[in-house]
Motif scaffolding. Sequence first.
Motif, PDB file in Angstrom:
ATOM      1  N   LYS A  71       0.816  -1.214   0.000  1.00 33.26           N
ATOM      2  CA  LYS A  71       0.000   0.000   0.000  1.00 33.26           C
ATOM      3  C   LYS A  71       0.851   1.267   0.000  1.00 33.26           C
ATOM      4  O   LYS A  71       0.476   2.275  -0.609  1.00 33.26           O
ATOM      5  CB  LYS A  71      -0.928  -0.012   1.226  1.00 33.26           C
ATOM      6  CG  LYS A  71      -1.981   1.077   1.204  1.00 33.26           C
ATOM      7  CD  LYS A  71      -2.978   0.872   0.076  1.00 33.26           C
ATOM      8  CE  LYS A  71      -3.997   2.008  -0.012  1.00 33.26           C
ATOM      9  NZ  LYS A  71      -4.937   2.006   1.128  1.00 33.26           N
ATOM     10  N   ASP A  72       1.972   1.225   0.704  1.00 30.65           N
ATOM     11  CA  ASP A  72       2.827   2.405   0.766  1.00 30.65           C
ATOM     12  C   ASP A  72       3.854   2.384  -0.357  1.00 30.65           C
ATOM     13  O   ASP A  72       4.580   1.407  -0.536  1.00 30.65           O
ATOM     14  CB  ASP A  72       3.534   2.479   2.120  1.00 30.65           C
ATOM     15  CG  ASP A  72       2.606   2.953   3.223  1.00 30.65           C
ATOM     16  OD1 ASP A  72       2.272   4.156   3.227  1.00 30.65           O
ATOM     17  OD2 ASP A  72       2.197   2.127   4.058  1.00 30.65           O
ATOM     18  N   ASP A  73       3.916   3.500  -1.100  1.00 33.72           N
ATOM     19  CA  ASP A  73       4.911   3.636  -2.153  1.00 33.72           C
ATOM     20  C   ASP A  73       6.058   4.505  -1.651  1.00 33.72           C
ATOM     21  O   ASP A  73       6.177   4.780  -0.439  1.00 33.72           O
ATOM     22  CB  ASP A  73       4.280   4.186  -3.427  1.00 33.72           C
ATOM     23  CG  ASP A  73       3.716   5.602  -3.258  1.00 33.72           C
ATOM     24  OD1 ASP A  73       3.940   6.244  -2.201  1.00 33.72           O
ATOM     25  OD2 ASP A  73       3.053   6.075  -4.199  1.00 33.72           O
ATOM     26  N   PHE A  74       6.911   4.974  -2.556  1.00 36.25           N
ATOM     27  CA  PHE A  74       8.076   5.742  -2.122  1.00 36.25           C
ATOM     28  C   PHE A  74       7.716   7.132  -1.612  1.00 36.25           C
ATOM     29  O   PHE A  74       8.540   7.771  -0.948  1.00 36.25           O
ATOM     30  CB  PHE A  74       9.107   5.831  -3.257  1.00 36.25           C
ATOM     31  CG  PHE A  74      10.004   4.632  -3.332  1.00 36.25           C
ATOM     32  CD1 PHE A  74      11.243   4.634  -2.722  1.00 36.25           C
ATOM     33  CD2 PHE A  74       9.598   3.485  -4.007  1.00 36.25           C
ATOM     34  CE1 PHE A  74      12.071   3.531  -2.774  1.00 36.25           C
ATOM     35  CE2 PHE A  74      10.416   2.370  -4.067  1.00 36.25           C
ATOM     36  CZ  PHE A  74      11.657   2.384  -3.453  1.00 36.25           C
ATOM     37  N   GLU A  75       6.516   7.596  -1.905  1.00 41.55           N
ATOM     38  CA  GLU A  75       6.095   8.882  -1.337  1.00 41.55           C
ATOM     39  C   GLU A  75       5.511   8.699   0.051  1.00 41.55           C
ATOM     40  O   GLU A  75       6.042   9.222   1.032  1.00 41.55           O
ATOM     41  CB  GLU A  75       5.085   9.577  -2.246  1.00 41.55           C
ATOM     42  CG  GLU A  75       4.676  10.952  -1.724  1.00 41.55           C
ATOM     43  CD  GLU A  75       3.802  11.734  -2.700  1.00 41.55           C
ATOM     44  OE1 GLU A  75       3.013  12.586  -2.233  1.00 41.55           O
ATOM     45  OE2 GLU A  75       3.920  11.516  -3.924  1.00 41.55           O
ATOM     46  N   THR A  76       4.447   7.930   0.176  1.00 43.98           N
ATOM     47  CA  THR A  76       3.823   7.764   1.501  1.00 43.98           C
ATOM     48  C   THR A  76       4.764   7.056   2.467  1.00 43.98           C
ATOM     49  O   THR A  76       4.813   7.389   3.656  1.00 43.98           O
ATOM     50  CB  THR A  76       2.505   6.993   1.401  1.00 43.98           C
ATOM     51  OG1 THR A  76       2.749   5.662   0.932  1.00 43.98           O
ATOM     52  CG2 THR A  76       1.531   7.690   0.465  1.00 43.98           C
ATOM     53  N   GLY A  77       5.521   6.096   1.957  1.00 47.91           N
ATOM     54  CA  GLY A  77       6.424   5.345   2.823  1.00 47.91           C
ATOM     55  C   GLY A  77       7.551   6.188   3.388  1.00 47.91           C
ATOM     56  O   GLY A  77       7.900   6.082   4.572  1.00 47.91           O
ATOM     57  N   THR A  78       8.133   7.062   2.556  1.00 49.74           N
ATOM     58  CA  THR A  78       9.238   7.885   3.062  1.00 49.74           C
ATOM     59  C   THR A  78       8.728   9.046   3.918  1.00 49.74           C
ATOM     60  O   THR A  78       9.429   9.492   4.832  1.00 49.74           O
ATOM     61  CB  THR A  78      10.123   8.412   1.915  1.00 49.74           C
ATOM     62  OG1 THR A  78       9.333   9.165   0.988  1.00 49.74           O
ATOM     63  CG2 THR A  78      10.827   7.269   1.209  1.00 49.74           C
TER      64      THR A  78
END
Length: 472
Positions: A71-78
């Motif tokens: 669910k988390d990509d490099f935007e939401t995850g970072t």
Amino acid sequence: MIKLIKNGIIVTASDTFQADILVENGKISTIGSSLSAPGAEIIDAAGCFVFPGGIDPHTHLDMPFGGTVTKDDFETGTIAAAFGGTTTIIDFCLTNKGEPLKNSIQTWHAKSKQKAVIDYGFHLMIGEINEHVLGELPQVIEEEGITSFKVFMAYKNVFQADDETLFRTLLAAKELGALVMVHAENGDVIDYLTKKAIAEGNRDPIYHALTRPPVVEGEATGRAAQLAGLANSQLYVVHVSCADAVERIAEARSKGFDIWGETCPQYLVLDQSYLEKPNFEGAKYVWSPPLREKWNQDVLWNALKNGQLQTLGSDQCSFDFKGQKDLGRNDFTKIPNGGPTIEDRISILFSEGVKKGRITLNQFVDITSTRVAKLFGLFPKKGTIAIGTDADIVIFDPNVVRTISAESHHMAVDYNAFEGMKVYGEPVSVLSKGEFVIRNKQFVGTPGSGQYLKRAKYSLHTALGQTEMQSI
């Protein structure tokens, strides 16, 4: 803009002292008492610790698995990582058998480009070894700066590699200066136990743990360690969850093998009983290796304290409970493996570790930042507070008490694995290369500002540090 951080208590892996930090051009330029800098922005860190930014060595962002994608990509995850005090991540780049490694690397560059708000690098999965792969590895290291390779010993018919692949990867890594990482579980035995459980009608989430008992992790860890010793190579065991694996790592290290171990916050505070939650709630806690019986937690804490385990990765791999985890409602083998952990990694280690006296403040910094930087070719640019290093800085209030909840976290996922847990300590402000990403607990960063990191080759001398080298 020039920034001056004043009145904070600086903590590194070796020292704790009160001083001011002058930040210029994204670097730490001066550390001293009563510093002044005309025109500088003053940041008051009174009452707070000032840590080097956390480095998370184990994340899975925008990763396909089990018929879905995290669910988390490099935007939401970072963004979530930054809220938690992490300023650098190293994500796992998956590969496909029969395809050039560069294709997979390009895919991961595309996933992360213009999205990450903090710096990042990649590990590279090795699923097969042949002349084509061996021919590409020097280029992967020299041009991409990817100096760590991961081999899965589990997930049969998906990711699992055989022992020849592992051993030849270890041999190549020794020659090329790379660190080999292993997911250590015996995939063949797990495959048999899983099929047996399903045939007997045992389909609930708890059987994910019961078909992956600690012995299969311990056996695989010991096997990987022996192969590393035979190859005279270097090995890093990811997500160690149980006493069986800790014992194999400690035994190998006592023989002088170049072996390192990582655990994760979930194994330090959660246990196997969570998979027995009613109404399929146990699916929220399905990841691999699985959660263990609670007594293993003391073993893991002691291993961090005495240095048998050296790092803490999140193993961030988030899937929504509704719409993703429930793909396996009638079959635990179809539950996507993984959990949301990137945001709470540092706070949990501080609260449960430092505040409860299980580890020291300096060990905390070493485990969450410094040792990772040393192992994965980022030190001294990252991982410490010193003149000339990147100004990746966390201003951390140790006295805040908060309750972890999906209602207040910043991950995209619809639940939190640590829901309701009370923790002490919270990042107030986080700087990446001298620029605020989190300011007074508010996100002020910019997607795409995070830079891809080409990492240096593995060095035992760097990994150990001068003091430890002198003791061997």
